[in-house]
Design a protein around this motif. Sequence first.
Motif, PDB file in Angstrom:
ATOM      1  N   GLN A  42     116.546  86.191  81.550  1.00 28.49           N
ATOM      2  CA  GLN A  42     116.544  84.760  81.265  1.00 28.49           C
ATOM      3  C   GLN A  42     115.139  84.304  80.910  1.00 28.49           C
ATOM      4  OE1 GLN A  42     118.511  82.179  84.052  1.00 28.49           O
ATOM      5  NE2 GLN A  42     120.016  83.734  84.624  1.00 28.49           N
TER       6      GLN A  42
ATOM      7  N   ALA B   2     122.221  71.017  75.217  1.00 25.17           N
ATOM      8  CA  ALA B   2     121.976  72.446  75.173  1.00 25.17           C
ATOM      9  C   ALA B   2     120.488  72.700  75.358  1.00 25.17           C
ATOM     10  CB  ALA B   2     122.448  73.011  73.841  1.00 25.17           C
ATOM     11  N   MET B   5     117.562  77.436  72.283  1.00 22.54           N
ATOM     12  CA  MET B   5     118.382  78.565  71.828  1.00 22.54           C
ATOM     13  C   MET B   5     117.512  79.532  71.045  1.00 22.54           C
ATOM     14  SD  MET B   5     121.518  77.448  72.669  1.00 22.54           S
ATOM     15  CE  MET B   5     122.739  78.072  71.539  1.00 22.54           C
ATOM     16  N   GLN B   6     117.696  80.804  71.319  1.00 18.65           N
ATOM     17  CA  GLN B   6     116.997  81.827  70.559  1.00 18.65           C
ATOM     18  C   GLN B   6     118.006  82.867  70.089  1.00 18.65           C
ATOM     19  OE1 GLN B   6     113.321  82.251  73.559  1.00 18.65           O
ATOM     20  NE2 GLN B   6     112.946  83.309  71.607  1.00 18.65           N
ATOM     21  N   ASN B   7     117.839  83.275  68.855  1.00 21.41           N
ATOM     22  CA  ASN B   7     118.675  84.380  68.376  1.00 21.41           C
ATOM     23  C   ASN B   7     117.922  85.209  67.358  1.00 21.41           C
ATOM     24  OD1 ASN B   7     119.627  83.554  65.444  1.00 21.41           O
ATOM     25  ND2 ASN B   7     119.792  81.712  66.710  1.00 21.41           N
ATOM     26  N   ARG B   9     119.387  87.737  70.568  1.00 21.38           N
ATOM     27  CA  ARG B   9     118.862  88.039  71.888  1.00 21.38           C
ATOM     28  C   ARG B   9     118.216  89.423  71.919  1.00 21.38           C
ATOM     29  NH1 ARG B   9     120.777  85.432  76.342  1.00 21.38           N
ATOM     30  NH2 ARG B   9     119.110  86.633  77.319  1.00 21.38           N
ATOM     31  N   CYS B  23     114.360  80.138  66.707  1.00 17.60           N
ATOM     32  CA  CYS B  23     114.298  79.298  67.902  1.00 17.60           C
ATOM     33  C   CYS B  23     114.738  77.891  67.538  1.00 17.60           C
ATOM     34  CB  CYS B  23     112.877  79.266  68.455  1.00 17.60           C
ATOM     35  SG  CYS B  23     112.613  78.012  69.728  1.00 17.60           S
ATOM     36  N   SER B  24     115.771  77.420  68.216  1.00 18.98           N
ATOM     37  CA  SER B  24     116.200  76.035  68.063  1.00 18.98           C
ATOM     38  C   SER B  24     115.782  75.272  69.309  1.00 18.98           C
ATOM     39  CB  SER B  24     117.715  75.945  67.878  1.00 18.98           C
ATOM     40  OG  SER B  24     118.103  76.586  66.686  1.00 18.98           O
ATOM     41  N   PRO B  74     115.764  75.784  62.427  1.00 20.79           N
ATOM     42  CA  PRO B  74     115.028  76.321  63.569  1.00 20.79           C
ATOM     43  C   PRO B  74     113.607  76.736  63.211  1.00 20.79           C
ATOM     44  CG  PRO B  74     116.443  78.012  62.658  1.00 20.79           C
ATOM     45  CD  PRO B  74     116.733  76.752  61.890  1.00 20.79           C
ATOM     46  N   GLY B 108     113.382  79.254  76.153  1.00 21.06           N
ATOM     47  CA  GLY B 108     114.609  79.912  75.767  1.00 21.06           C
ATOM     48  C   GLY B 108     114.743  81.250  76.483  1.00 21.06           C
ATOM     49  N   THR B 111     113.945  86.781  72.823  1.00 22.79           N
ATOM     50  CA  THR B 111     114.460  87.826  71.936  1.00 22.79           C
ATOM     51  C   THR B 111     113.724  89.103  72.271  1.00 22.79           C
ATOM     52  OG1 THR B 111     114.994  86.353  70.090  1.00 22.79           O
ATOM     53  CG2 THR B 111     114.606  88.672  69.570  1.00 22.79           C
TER      54      THR B 111
END
Lengths: 115, 116
Positions: A42, B2, B5-7, B9, B23-24, B74, B108, B111
């Motif tokens: 996390q 929310a 957010m990161q994508n 992961r 990164c949002s 993002p 977040g 990643t």
Amino acid sequence: AQSVTQLDSQVPVFEEAPVELRCNYSSSVSVYLFWYVQYPNQGLQLLLKYLSGSTLVKGINGFEAEFNKSQTSFHLRKPSVHISDTAEYFCAVSPPLGGYQKVTFGTGTKLQVIP
Amino acid sequence: NAGVMQNPRHLVRRRGQEARLRCSPMKGHSHVYWYRQLPEEGLKFMVYLQKENIIDESGMPKERFSAEFPKEGPSILRIQQVVRGDSAAYFCASSPAGSRGDYEQYFGPGTRLTVT
């Protein structure tokens, strides 16, 4: 420039026992001080922060920390730990840059609570 | 609301490929920070951005790394021609605008980049 030293990489402690996680910092200017917690896989979550004023800071989950300017320390304490406190804890500092934080983190202390 | 957010992961790249990390920030946040966490180390500041502006990139390696935070969409951290030493966890944090810099940064989940 500032730096943060967390001397203990791992701290095992029995459940319901007290714990202290040590943090010392070095900076040529005044700083903001933080403790973050990171649970496995996390992101970091802020536990508490010291900006100014009272040197004893209370945070979430029963944690508190005391700012000691003469010893340049910001140790984290909890009087009675729970299994759920098992995580990695990061001490951090940031100079007050006026508008944003440029945070320097310590290397972290892994707290392992033993049932 | 929310969180940050990161994508993706997890991202696996071969040496020489490009890595794009997204990164949002939290809704209403206009400040974005990128940090890198190497194995067994603490997080290291890389760059601080506001919408369409890089404010402080003093922690970014001079070559191969770039970051942007466009008006829409993002924030992107781009690593060109990745090498094994780029393997790390990359965290994004966001915060609201503030004149005193005493607000909390929200992180977040990160990643995790692995370069093979």
